[in-house]
Design an enzyme around this catalytic site. Structure first.
Site, PDB file in Angstrom:
ATOM      1  N   ALA A 127       0.717  -1.221  -0.027  1.00  0.00           N
ATOM      2  CA  ALA A 127      -0.018   0.121   0.155  1.00  0.00           C
ATOM      3  C   ALA A 127       0.826   1.312  -0.059  1.00  0.00           C
ATOM      4  O   ALA A 127       0.404   2.394   0.368  1.00  0.00           O
ATOM      5  CB  ALA A 127      -0.806   0.057   1.219  1.00  0.00           C
ATOM      6  N   SER A 213       0.622  -5.604  -6.307  1.00  0.00           N
ATOM      7  CA  SER A 213      -0.209  -4.880  -5.504  1.00  0.00           C
ATOM      8  C   SER A 213       0.535  -3.143  -5.770  1.00  0.00           C
ATOM      9  O   SER A 213       0.580  -2.611  -6.818  1.00  0.00           O
ATOM     10  CB  SER A 213      -0.273  -4.825  -3.786  1.00  0.00           C
ATOM     11  OG  SER A 213      -1.167  -4.297  -3.430  1.00  0.00           O
TER      12      SER A 213
END
Length: 550
Positions: A127, A213
Protein backbone atom coordinates in the site's frame (compact mmCIF):
# COMPACT_ATOMS: atom_id res chain seq x y z
CA UNK A 1 41.39 -49.97 -3.33
CA UNK A 2 43.94 -47.30 -4.21
CA UNK A 3 42.23 -46.78 -7.59
CA UNK A 4 38.84 -46.41 -5.88
CA UNK A 5 40.21 -43.77 -3.50
CA UNK A 6 41.78 -41.93 -6.44
CA UNK A 7 38.45 -42.11 -8.27
CA UNK A 8 36.60 -40.62 -5.28
CA UNK A 9 39.22 -37.88 -4.97
CA UNK A 10 38.90 -37.13 -8.69
CA UNK A 11 35.11 -36.81 -8.37
CA UNK A 12 35.51 -34.58 -5.31
CA UNK A 13 38.00 -32.51 -7.27
CA UNK A 14 35.47 -32.14 -10.06
CA UNK A 15 32.84 -30.94 -7.58
CA UNK A 16 35.12 -28.43 -5.89
CA UNK A 17 36.52 -27.10 -9.14
CA UNK A 18 33.00 -26.82 -10.53
CA UNK A 19 31.95 -25.01 -7.37
CA UNK A 20 34.85 -22.60 -7.74
CA UNK A 21 34.36 -22.27 -11.49
CA UNK A 22 30.71 -21.41 -11.05
CA UNK A 23 31.09 -18.52 -8.63
CA UNK A 24 31.50 -14.86 -9.50
CA UNK A 25 33.66 -14.07 -6.47
CA UNK A 26 34.18 -10.33 -6.03
CA UNK A 27 32.28 -8.29 -8.64
CA UNK A 28 33.32 -4.83 -9.77
CA UNK A 29 30.47 -2.28 -9.64
CA UNK A 30 30.45 1.49 -10.06
CA UNK A 31 30.66 1.91 -6.25
CA UNK A 32 33.46 -0.61 -5.74
CA UNK A 33 33.95 -4.36 -5.31
CA UNK A 34 31.14 -6.46 -3.85
CA UNK A 35 31.27 -10.07 -2.74
CA UNK A 36 28.31 -12.26 -1.95
CA UNK A 37 27.98 -15.92 -0.99
CA UNK A 38 27.85 -18.93 -3.26
CA UNK A 39 26.12 -22.21 -2.47
CA UNK A 40 25.02 -25.32 -4.30
CA UNK A 41 21.35 -25.71 -5.24
CA UNK A 42 21.56 -29.01 -7.15
CA UNK A 43 23.86 -31.16 -9.26
CA UNK A 44 26.27 -28.76 -11.00
CA UNK A 45 23.92 -25.88 -10.11
CA UNK A 46 24.99 -23.03 -7.86
CA UNK A 47 23.68 -19.69 -6.73
CA UNK A 48 25.59 -16.46 -6.13
CA UNK A 49 23.62 -14.33 -3.66
CA UNK A 50 24.39 -10.67 -2.96
CA UNK A 51 22.38 -9.03 -0.18
CA UNK A 52 22.46 -5.34 0.55
CA UNK A 53 24.26 -3.66 -2.35
CA UNK A 54 23.73 0.14 -2.22
CA UNK A 55 22.27 1.54 -5.44
CA UNK A 56 22.11 5.15 -4.16
CA UNK A 57 23.34 7.22 -1.22
CA UNK A 58 21.28 7.64 1.95
CA UNK A 59 18.51 9.90 0.62
CA UNK A 60 17.97 13.43 1.84
CA UNK A 61 14.59 14.05 3.44
CA UNK A 62 11.97 14.54 0.70
CA UNK A 63 14.73 14.56 -1.94
CA UNK A 64 15.35 12.49 -5.04
CA UNK A 65 18.00 9.78 -4.58
CA UNK A 66 21.61 10.61 -5.50
CA UNK A 67 24.50 8.34 -6.56
CA UNK A 68 26.31 6.40 -3.84
CA UNK A 69 29.80 7.80 -3.12
CA UNK A 70 31.32 4.30 -3.23
CA UNK A 71 33.53 2.40 -0.79
CA UNK A 72 37.07 1.16 -0.37
CA UNK A 73 38.00 -2.52 -0.30
CA UNK A 74 35.47 -5.29 -0.84
CA UNK A 75 31.89 -4.80 0.37
CA UNK A 76 30.64 -8.06 1.91
CA UNK A 77 27.05 -8.28 0.63
CA UNK A 78 25.87 -11.04 2.96
CA UNK A 79 22.93 -9.58 4.91
CA UNK A 80 19.55 -8.25 3.85
CA UNK A 81 19.38 -4.47 4.31
CA UNK A 82 17.06 -2.79 6.78
CA UNK A 83 13.75 -1.78 5.26
CA UNK A 84 13.12 1.90 4.71
CA UNK A 85 11.79 3.73 7.77
CA UNK A 86 8.09 2.86 8.09
CA UNK A 87 5.20 2.20 10.43
CA UNK A 88 4.95 -1.18 12.09
CA UNK A 89 2.01 -3.37 11.10
CA UNK A 90 -0.31 -2.00 13.79
CA UNK A 91 0.73 1.61 13.01
CA UNK A 92 1.77 2.32 16.60
CA UNK A 93 5.55 2.39 16.20
CA UNK A 94 8.25 2.46 13.53
CA UNK A 95 10.90 0.14 12.14
CA UNK A 96 13.61 0.41 9.53
CA UNK A 97 16.15 3.09 8.66
CA UNK A 98 16.54 6.18 6.48
CA UNK A 99 19.72 4.57 5.09
CA UNK A 100 17.85 1.96 3.07
CA UNK A 101 18.47 2.24 -0.67
CA UNK A 102 19.89 -1.22 -1.23
CA UNK A 103 19.09 -4.16 -3.49
CA UNK A 104 19.68 -7.93 -3.49
CA UNK A 105 20.76 -10.11 -6.42
CA UNK A 106 20.46 -13.86 -7.12
CA UNK A 107 22.61 -15.18 -9.99
CA UNK A 108 22.19 -18.84 -11.08
CA UNK A 109 25.36 -20.65 -12.19
CA UNK A 110 25.86 -23.94 -14.02
CA UNK A 111 29.20 -25.63 -14.68
CA UNK A 112 30.52 -22.31 -15.97
CA UNK A 113 29.89 -18.67 -15.15
CA UNK A 114 26.57 -17.37 -16.50
CA UNK A 115 26.57 -14.55 -19.05
CA UNK A 116 23.84 -12.64 -20.87
CA UNK A 117 21.03 -13.76 -18.56
CA UNK A 118 17.63 -12.01 -18.58
CA UNK A 119 17.14 -9.85 -15.47
CA UNK A 120 13.94 -9.67 -13.37
CA UNK A 121 13.68 -6.71 -10.96
CA UNK A 122 10.99 -7.04 -8.26
CA UNK A 123 9.14 -4.25 -6.41
CA UNK A 124 7.29 -5.25 -3.23
CA UNK A 125 3.71 -4.31 -2.34
CA UNK A 126 2.32 -2.90 0.89
CA UNK A 127 0.00 0.00 0.00
CA UNK A 128 3.02 2.34 -0.45
CA UNK A 129 3.03 2.27 3.37
CA UNK A 130 5.08 -0.77 4.43
CA UNK A 131 7.34 -3.49 3.01
CA UNK A 132 10.93 -4.43 2.27
CA UNK A 133 13.08 -6.07 -0.38
CA UNK A 134 13.18 -9.44 1.41
CA UNK A 135 9.52 -9.72 2.38
CA UNK A 136 8.02 -11.54 5.34
CA UNK A 137 10.30 -14.02 7.05
CA UNK A 138 9.38 -17.34 8.66
CA UNK A 139 12.29 -19.43 10.02
CA UNK A 140 14.77 -17.71 7.68
CA UNK A 141 12.52 -18.42 4.70
CA UNK A 142 12.06 -14.98 3.14
CA UNK A 143 9.01 -14.48 0.91
CA UNK A 144 10.92 -12.49 -1.71
CA UNK A 145 13.96 -14.76 -1.91
CA UNK A 146 14.72 -14.87 -5.63
CA UNK A 147 16.41 -18.26 -5.43
CA UNK A 148 13.66 -20.52 -6.82
CA UNK A 149 12.85 -18.19 -9.74
CA UNK A 150 16.56 -17.74 -10.54
CA UNK A 151 17.36 -21.46 -10.32
CA UNK A 152 14.24 -22.83 -12.02
CA UNK A 153 13.97 -20.06 -14.62
CA UNK A 154 17.67 -19.43 -15.28
CA UNK A 155 17.30 -15.68 -14.83
CA UNK A 156 18.93 -13.13 -12.53
CA UNK A 157 16.51 -11.87 -9.86
CA UNK A 158 16.90 -8.48 -8.15
CA UNK A 159 14.73 -7.27 -5.25
CA UNK A 160 14.72 -3.59 -4.33
CA UNK A 161 14.10 -1.38 -1.29
CA UNK A 162 12.33 1.94 -1.82
CA UNK A 163 10.98 4.61 0.53
CA UNK A 164 7.39 4.17 1.68
CA UNK A 165 4.91 5.99 3.90
CA UNK A 166 5.38 9.68 4.69
CA UNK A 167 9.06 9.75 3.70
CA UNK A 168 8.31 8.07 0.38
CA UNK A 169 5.09 9.71 -0.76
CA UNK A 170 4.08 12.79 1.25
CA UNK A 171 3.38 15.69 -1.10
CA UNK A 172 2.09 19.24 -0.82
CA UNK A 173 0.96 19.05 -4.44
CA UNK A 174 3.49 21.65 -5.59
CA UNK A 175 7.25 22.07 -6.12
CA UNK A 176 7.89 22.54 -2.38
CA UNK A 177 7.27 18.83 -1.63
CA UNK A 178 6.54 17.25 -5.01
CA UNK A 179 6.26 13.64 -3.71
CA UNK A 180 6.97 10.36 -5.54
CA UNK A 181 10.30 9.86 -3.73
CA UNK A 182 9.70 6.10 -3.56
CA UNK A 183 9.12 5.98 -7.33
CA UNK A 184 12.38 7.88 -7.90
CA UNK A 185 14.14 5.29 -5.71
CA UNK A 186 12.77 2.48 -7.88
CA UNK A 187 13.85 4.34 -11.01
CA UNK A 188 17.36 4.80 -9.58
CA UNK A 189 17.50 1.04 -8.92
CA UNK A 190 16.42 0.22 -12.50
CA UNK A 191 19.10 2.56 -13.85
CA UNK A 192 21.73 1.03 -11.49
CA UNK A 193 20.83 -2.47 -12.68
CA UNK A 194 21.06 -1.31 -16.30
CA UNK A 195 24.55 0.12 -15.70
CA UNK A 196 25.96 -2.67 -13.50
CA UNK A 197 24.23 -6.00 -14.13
CA UNK A 198 26.54 -7.06 -16.96
CA UNK A 199 29.29 -7.62 -14.36
CA UNK A 200 26.96 -10.11 -12.62
CA UNK A 201 26.28 -12.04 -15.85
CA UNK A 202 23.08 -10.20 -16.80
CA UNK A 203 21.92 -8.67 -20.07
CA UNK A 204 21.39 -4.92 -19.45
CA UNK A 205 19.16 -4.77 -22.55
CA UNK A 206 16.77 -7.43 -21.26
CA UNK A 207 15.35 -6.12 -17.98
CA UNK A 208 11.85 -7.17 -16.86
CA UNK A 209 10.34 -5.33 -13.91
CA UNK A 210 7.64 -7.10 -11.92
CA UNK A 211 5.71 -6.43 -8.73
CA UNK A 212 2.54 -7.08 -6.78
CA UNK A 213 -0.14 -4.69 -5.44
CA UNK A 214 1.53 -1.29 -4.78
CA UNK A 215 4.61 -2.88 -6.38
CA UNK A 216 2.51 -3.76 -9.45
CA UNK A 217 1.19 -0.19 -9.68
CA UNK A 218 4.84 0.90 -9.32
CA UNK A 219 5.75 -1.30 -12.30
CA UNK A 220 2.99 0.45 -14.25
CA UNK A 221 4.27 3.92 -13.23
CA UNK A 222 7.84 2.94 -14.21
CA UNK A 223 6.56 1.92 -17.67
CA UNK A 224 4.66 5.19 -18.11
CA UNK A 225 7.26 7.70 -16.92
CA UNK A 226 9.48 9.22 -19.62
CA UNK A 227 12.47 8.79 -17.26
CA UNK A 228 12.96 5.07 -18.05
CA UNK A 229 13.29 5.40 -21.82
CA UNK A 230 15.34 2.47 -23.11
CA UNK A 231 15.89 0.92 -19.67
CA UNK A 232 12.95 -1.53 -19.45
CA UNK A 233 12.21 -4.26 -21.97
CA UNK A 234 9.24 -5.96 -20.29
CA UNK A 235 6.94 -5.61 -17.30
CA UNK A 236 4.58 -7.76 -15.19
CA UNK A 237 1.92 -6.20 -12.94
CA UNK A 238 0.28 -8.59 -10.45
CA UNK A 239 -2.85 -7.00 -8.93
CA UNK A 240 -2.22 -3.33 -9.50
CA UNK A 241 -1.75 -0.70 -12.22
CA UNK A 242 -1.37 3.08 -12.35
CA UNK A 243 -5.11 3.43 -13.09
CA UNK A 244 -6.24 1.80 -9.82
CA UNK A 245 -8.33 4.21 -7.71
CA UNK A 246 -5.82 3.90 -4.83
CA UNK A 247 -2.69 4.36 -7.00
CA UNK A 248 -2.81 8.17 -7.44
CA UNK A 249 -3.65 10.77 -4.80
CA UNK A 250 -5.30 13.65 -6.64
CA UNK A 251 -5.49 15.91 -3.59
CA UNK A 252 -2.22 15.32 -1.69
CA UNK A 253 -2.26 18.71 0.05
CA UNK A 254 -5.10 17.69 2.38
CA UNK A 255 -3.17 14.77 3.88
CA UNK A 256 0.08 16.81 4.05
CA UNK A 257 -1.80 19.34 6.20
CA UNK A 258 -3.05 16.55 8.48
CA UNK A 259 0.54 15.33 8.94
CA UNK A 260 1.75 18.92 9.54
CA UNK A 261 -0.82 19.44 12.30
CA UNK A 262 0.18 16.17 14.00
CA UNK A 263 3.88 17.15 14.12
CA UNK A 264 3.26 20.78 15.09
CA UNK A 265 4.02 22.43 11.75
CA UNK A 266 2.03 25.34 10.28
CA UNK A 267 -0.21 24.65 7.26
CA UNK A 268 0.64 27.86 5.40
CA UNK A 269 3.57 28.63 3.07
CA UNK A 270 6.01 27.59 5.86
CA UNK A 271 4.67 24.02 5.99
CA UNK A 272 7.16 22.32 3.64
CA UNK A 273 10.23 23.89 5.28
CA UNK A 274 8.97 22.83 8.71
CA UNK A 275 8.22 19.25 7.57
CA UNK A 276 11.74 18.92 6.12
CA UNK A 277 13.22 19.77 9.53
CA UNK A 278 10.94 17.46 11.53
CA UNK A 279 12.25 14.26 13.14
CA UNK A 280 11.84 11.39 10.62
CA UNK A 281 10.32 9.05 13.23
CA UNK A 282 7.70 11.65 14.12
CA UNK A 283 6.94 12.18 10.43
CA UNK A 284 6.56 8.44 9.89
CA UNK A 285 4.25 8.03 12.90
CA UNK A 286 2.15 10.97 11.69
CA UNK A 287 1.47 9.12 8.42
CA UNK A 288 -1.04 6.64 9.82
CA UNK A 289 -3.99 5.77 7.60
CA UNK A 290 -7.53 4.83 8.58
CA UNK A 291 -7.51 1.10 7.84
CA UNK A 292 -10.51 0.14 9.97
CA UNK A 293 -12.91 0.39 7.05
CA UNK A 294 -16.68 0.03 6.79
CA UNK A 295 -19.21 -0.34 3.98
CA UNK A 296 -19.81 3.42 4.17
CA UNK A 297 -16.08 4.27 4.30
CA UNK A 298 -14.18 1.50 2.49
CA UNK A 299 -10.40 1.15 2.98
CA UNK A 300 -9.71 1.76 -0.72
CA UNK A 301 -10.85 5.37 -0.24
CA UNK A 302 -8.31 5.90 2.57
CA UNK A 303 -5.04 4.85 0.89
CA UNK A 304 -3.87 8.43 0.47
CA UNK A 305 -0.08 8.04 0.82
CA UNK A 306 0.45 7.22 -2.82
CA UNK A 307 2.03 8.64 -5.99
CA UNK A 308 0.95 12.01 -7.36
CA UNK A 309 0.89 13.68 -10.78
CA UNK A 310 3.95 15.86 -10.16
CA UNK A 311 4.68 17.14 -13.69
CA UNK A 312 8.06 15.37 -13.60
CA UNK A 313 8.02 11.65 -12.85
CA UNK A 314 4.37 11.65 -13.94
CA UNK A 315 4.07 14.60 -16.31
CA UNK A 316 0.31 14.07 -16.78
CA UNK A 317 -2.54 11.74 -15.89
CA UNK A 318 -1.29 8.12 -16.18
CA UNK A 319 -4.07 7.28 -18.66
CA UNK A 320 -2.44 9.67 -21.16
CA UNK A 321 1.12 8.28 -20.87
CA UNK A 322 0.77 4.84 -22.48
CA UNK A 323 2.71 6.01 -25.54
CA UNK A 324 5.83 5.79 -23.33
CA UNK A 325 5.24 2.03 -22.97
CA UNK A 326 4.72 1.35 -26.70
CA UNK A 327 7.82 -0.85 -26.96
CA UNK A 328 7.53 -2.61 -23.58
CA UNK A 329 6.04 -6.12 -23.47
CA UNK A 330 3.39 -6.24 -20.74
CA UNK A 331 1.68 -8.93 -18.67
CA UNK A 332 -0.97 -7.84 -16.19
CA UNK A 333 -3.62 -9.67 -14.24
CA UNK A 334 -5.49 -10.03 -10.98
CA UNK A 335 -6.51 -12.68 -8.48
CA UNK A 336 -10.15 -13.66 -8.89
CA UNK A 337 -11.00 -12.47 -5.34
CA UNK A 338 -8.35 -9.76 -4.97
CA UNK A 339 -10.85 -7.54 -3.18
CA UNK A 340 -11.54 -10.06 -0.40
CA UNK A 341 -8.74 -8.85 1.90
CA UNK A 342 -10.21 -5.34 1.91
CA UNK A 343 -13.85 -6.43 1.99
CA UNK A 344 -13.09 -8.45 5.12
CA UNK A 345 -12.39 -5.13 6.91
CA UNK A 346 -15.18 -3.16 5.24
CA UNK A 347 -17.91 -5.80 5.68
CA UNK A 348 -16.66 -8.32 8.31
CA UNK A 349 -19.81 -10.47 8.06
CA UNK A 350 -18.63 -11.91 4.72
CA UNK A 351 -16.19 -14.16 6.63
CA UNK A 352 -18.71 -15.30 9.28
CA UNK A 353 -20.42 -18.39 7.88
CA UNK A 354 -23.35 -18.32 10.32
CA UNK A 355 -24.00 -14.60 9.90
CA UNK A 356 -25.94 -13.15 6.99
CA UNK A 357 -24.69 -10.08 5.18
CA UNK A 358 -27.55 -7.60 4.76
CA UNK A 359 -28.44 -6.53 1.21
CA UNK A 360 -28.23 -3.00 2.62
CA UNK A 361 -24.44 -3.45 2.89
CA UNK A 362 -24.25 -3.92 -0.89
CA UNK A 363 -26.12 -0.65 -1.41
CA UNK A 364 -24.01 1.21 1.20
CA UNK A 365 -20.73 -0.03 -0.29
CA UNK A 366 -21.73 0.89 -3.85
CA UNK A 367 -22.92 4.32 -2.70
CA UNK A 368 -19.49 4.91 -1.10
CA UNK A 369 -17.57 3.68 -4.16
CA UNK A 370 -19.63 5.83 -6.54
CA UNK A 371 -19.79 8.91 -4.29
CA UNK A 372 -18.15 11.11 -6.97
CA UNK A 373 -20.98 10.35 -9.42
CA UNK A 374 -24.00 10.40 -7.11
CA UNK A 375 -27.18 8.39 -6.47
CA UNK A 376 -28.01 7.57 -10.08
CA UNK A 377 -24.65 5.87 -10.64
CA UNK A 378 -24.98 3.95 -7.35
CA UNK A 379 -28.41 2.68 -8.39
CA UNK A 380 -27.10 1.60 -11.81
CA UNK A 381 -24.20 -0.24 -10.16
CA UNK A 382 -26.62 -2.00 -7.79
CA UNK A 383 -28.71 -3.15 -10.77
CA UNK A 384 -25.59 -4.52 -12.47
CA UNK A 385 -24.39 -6.55 -9.49
CA UNK A 386 -27.76 -7.93 -8.41
CA UNK A 387 -29.04 -8.87 -11.89
CA UNK A 388 -28.19 -12.57 -11.37
CA UNK A 389 -29.56 -12.87 -7.83
CA UNK A 390 -33.14 -13.92 -8.50
CA UNK A 391 -35.93 -13.24 -6.04
CA UNK A 392 -34.25 -14.85 -3.01
CA UNK A 393 -30.43 -14.52 -3.07
CA UNK A 394 -28.64 -16.99 -0.80
CA UNK A 395 -26.26 -15.99 1.99
CA UNK A 396 -23.16 -16.77 -0.07
CA UNK A 397 -24.58 -14.98 -3.17
CA UNK A 398 -24.63 -11.68 -1.30
CA UNK A 399 -21.18 -12.22 0.26
CA UNK A 400 -19.59 -13.17 -3.06
CA UNK A 401 -21.19 -10.17 -4.76
CA UNK A 402 -19.61 -7.82 -2.22
CA UNK A 403 -16.18 -9.38 -2.87
CA UNK A 404 -16.75 -9.12 -6.64
CA UNK A 405 -17.65 -5.42 -6.32
CA UNK A 406 -14.42 -4.58 -4.46
CA UNK A 407 -12.33 -6.84 -6.73
CA UNK A 408 -13.71 -5.19 -9.88
CA UNK A 409 -13.49 -1.62 -8.60
CA UNK A 410 -10.13 -1.86 -6.83
CA UNK A 411 -8.16 -4.13 -9.20
CA UNK A 412 -9.82 -5.92 -12.12
CA UNK A 413 -11.42 -3.10 -14.12
CA UNK A 414 -8.40 -0.74 -13.86
CA UNK A 415 -6.10 -3.62 -14.89
CA UNK A 416 -8.20 -4.50 -17.92
CA UNK A 417 -8.36 -0.81 -18.87
CA UNK A 418 -4.57 -0.52 -18.60
CA UNK A 419 -4.12 -3.65 -20.76
CA UNK A 420 -6.37 -2.28 -23.50
CA UNK A 421 -4.61 1.11 -23.38
CA UNK A 422 -1.25 -0.67 -23.63
CA UNK A 423 -2.43 -2.71 -26.62
CA UNK A 424 -3.89 0.38 -28.29
CA UNK A 425 -0.62 2.35 -28.06
CA UNK A 426 1.76 -0.58 -28.61
CA UNK A 427 4.34 -0.54 -31.41
CA UNK A 428 6.54 -3.57 -30.71
CA UNK A 429 5.18 -4.21 -27.20
CA UNK A 430 3.01 -7.32 -26.69
CA UNK A 431 0.08 -7.46 -24.27
CA UNK A 432 -0.98 -10.47 -22.15
CA UNK A 433 -3.85 -10.74 -19.66
CA UNK A 434 -4.37 -13.34 -16.90
CA UNK A 435 -6.66 -14.26 -14.02
CA UNK A 436 -5.18 -16.19 -11.08
CA UNK A 437 -7.79 -18.41 -9.44
CA UNK A 438 -6.07 -21.02 -7.26
CA UNK A 439 -8.29 -21.05 -4.11
CA UNK A 440 -6.78 -19.61 -0.93
CA UNK A 441 -5.07 -22.15 1.33
CA UNK A 442 -6.20 -20.44 4.54
CA UNK A 443 -8.50 -22.88 6.38
CA UNK A 444 -10.62 -20.19 8.07
CA UNK A 445 -11.92 -18.80 4.78
CA UNK A 446 -15.44 -19.49 3.43
CA UNK A 447 -15.91 -22.51 1.12
CA UNK A 448 -16.70 -20.24 -1.85
CA UNK A 449 -13.38 -18.42 -1.55
CA UNK A 450 -11.06 -18.06 -4.54
CA UNK A 451 -7.59 -16.46 -4.68
CA UNK A 452 -7.22 -13.60 -2.20
CA UNK A 453 -4.96 -10.56 -2.60
CA UNK A 454 -1.25 -11.62 -2.56
CA UNK A 455 -2.10 -15.36 -2.78
CA UNK A 456 -0.14 -15.50 -6.06
CA UNK A 457 3.17 -14.47 -4.48
CA UNK A 458 3.96 -17.80 -2.82
CA UNK A 459 3.69 -19.54 -6.23
CA UNK A 460 5.69 -16.97 -8.23
CA UNK A 461 8.48 -17.17 -5.62
CA UNK A 462 8.42 -21.00 -5.61
CA UNK A 463 7.46 -21.58 -1.96
CA UNK A 464 5.85 -24.99 -2.72
CA UNK A 465 9.39 -26.12 -3.67
CA UNK A 466 11.22 -24.31 -0.85
CA UNK A 467 8.89 -25.72 1.84
CA UNK A 468 7.35 -28.83 0.23
CA UNK A 469 5.74 -30.11 3.44
CA UNK A 470 3.49 -27.04 3.58
CA UNK A 471 1.95 -27.72 0.16
CA UNK A 472 0.26 -30.39 -1.97
CA UNK A 473 1.50 -31.56 -5.41
CA UNK A 474 -1.18 -29.39 -7.08
CA UNK A 475 0.43 -26.31 -5.52
CA UNK A 476 3.79 -27.27 -7.01
CA UNK A 477 2.03 -27.46 -10.40
CA UNK A 478 0.74 -23.89 -10.03
CA UNK A 479 4.20 -22.68 -9.01
CA UNK A 480 5.84 -24.48 -11.93
CA UNK A 481 3.35 -22.96 -14.39
CA UNK A 482 3.82 -19.41 -13.09
CA UNK A 483 7.62 -19.57 -12.99
CA UNK A 484 7.60 -21.00 -16.54
CA UNK A 485 5.28 -18.29 -17.93
CA UNK A 486 7.03 -15.45 -16.05
CA UNK A 487 10.61 -16.45 -16.94
CA UNK A 488 9.85 -17.43 -20.56
CA UNK A 489 8.34 -13.96 -20.90
CA UNK A 490 11.41 -12.35 -19.31
CA UNK A 491 13.63 -14.16 -21.84
CA UNK A 492 11.64 -13.71 -25.04
CA UNK A 493 8.68 -11.39 -24.48
CA UNK A 494 6.39 -14.37 -25.11
CA UNK A 495 5.30 -16.44 -22.05
CA UNK A 496 5.09 -19.59 -24.22
CA UNK A 497 8.57 -19.43 -25.75
CA UNK A 498 11.66 -20.18 -23.70
CA UNK A 499 13.28 -23.10 -21.97
CA UNK A 500 10.17 -24.18 -20.12
CA UNK A 501 7.09 -26.08 -21.12
CA UNK A 502 3.79 -24.40 -20.27
CA UNK A 503 0.41 -26.07 -19.60
CA UNK A 504 -1.34 -24.23 -22.45
CA UNK A 505 -0.31 -21.63 -25.04
CA UNK A 506 -1.23 -18.19 -23.70
CA UNK A 507 -2.48 -15.94 -26.54
CA UNK A 508 -1.95 -12.18 -26.48
CA UNK A 509 -4.93 -10.02 -25.47
CA UNK A 510 -5.06 -8.66 -29.03
CA UNK A 511 -6.17 -12.08 -30.33
CA UNK A 512 -9.88 -11.84 -29.54
CA UNK A 513 -9.68 -10.35 -26.02
CA UNK A 514 -8.23 -13.60 -24.68
CA UNK A 515 -6.64 -14.31 -21.29
CA UNK A 516 -5.37 -17.35 -19.39
CA UNK A 517 -6.94 -18.57 -16.15
CA UNK A 518 -4.03 -19.79 -13.98
CA UNK A 519 -4.63 -22.47 -11.34
CA UNK A 520 -3.61 -26.08 -10.63
CA UNK A 521 -5.89 -27.33 -13.45
CA UNK A 522 -4.64 -24.93 -16.13
CA UNK A 523 -4.95 -26.63 -19.51
CA UNK A 524 -6.68 -26.36 -22.86
CA UNK A 525 -9.93 -25.08 -21.28
CA UNK A 526 -8.13 -22.26 -19.45
CA UNK A 527 -7.97 -19.83 -22.38
CA UNK A 528 -10.99 -17.57 -21.98
CA UNK A 529 -12.36 -14.39 -23.52
CA UNK A 530 -13.48 -10.95 -22.37
CA UNK A 531 -12.79 -11.06 -18.64
CA UNK A 532 -15.91 -9.94 -16.74
CA UNK A 533 -16.76 -7.88 -19.85
CA UNK A 534 -20.12 -6.63 -18.60
CA UNK A 535 -18.62 -5.17 -15.41
CA UNK A 536 -15.54 -3.80 -17.19
CA UNK A 537 -17.87 -2.02 -19.63
CA UNK A 538 -20.05 -0.70 -16.80
CA UNK A 539 -17.18 0.84 -14.78
CA UNK A 540 -15.03 2.02 -17.68
CA UNK A 541 -17.83 3.34 -19.92
CA UNK A 542 -21.32 3.61 -18.43
CA UNK A 543 -20.15 4.77 -14.99
CA UNK A 544 -17.65 7.24 -16.44
CA UNK A 545 -20.40 8.85 -18.53
CA UNK A 546 -22.28 9.99 -15.38
CA UNK A 547 -21.61 13.63 -14.51
CA UNK A 548 -19.15 14.25 -11.71
CA UNK A 549 -21.10 15.50 -8.68
CA UNK A 550 -18.05 17.31 -7.29
Amino acid sequence: MKMAVLGILAVLGLFTSAAHAASLGAVYTEGGLVEGKNHGVGLFRYMDVFKGIPFAAQPGRFQKPTPHPGWNGVLKANDFPKRCLQLDLIQSGTRGSEDCLYLNIWVPQGRSISTGLPVMVYFFGGAFLVGGSMGANFLNNYLYSGEEIADRGNVIVVTVNYRVGTLGFLSTGDSELPGNYGLWDQQAAIAWVHRNIKAFGGDPNNITIFGESAGAASVSFQMLTPHNKGLIRRAISQSGVALCPWAVNRNPRAFAEEVAKKVGCPTDQRMAACLKMTDPFELTLAGTLNLKGSAANPIVKNLVLSPVIDGDFLPADPSTLFGNAADIDFIAGVNDMDGHLFTGFDVPSINRPLQSTPVEDVKTLLTALTSDKGAEAAAAAYDQYTATWGAQPGKSDIKKTIVEIETDYTFLVPTQTALYLHAKHAKTGRTYSYLFSEPSRLPLYPSWMGADHADDLQYVFGKPFTTPLGYFPKHRRVSKYMIAYWTNFAKTGNPNIGEFEVPVAWPPLTQGDQYVDINSDTGKNSIKQKMRARYVFFWSDTYMSYPNVN
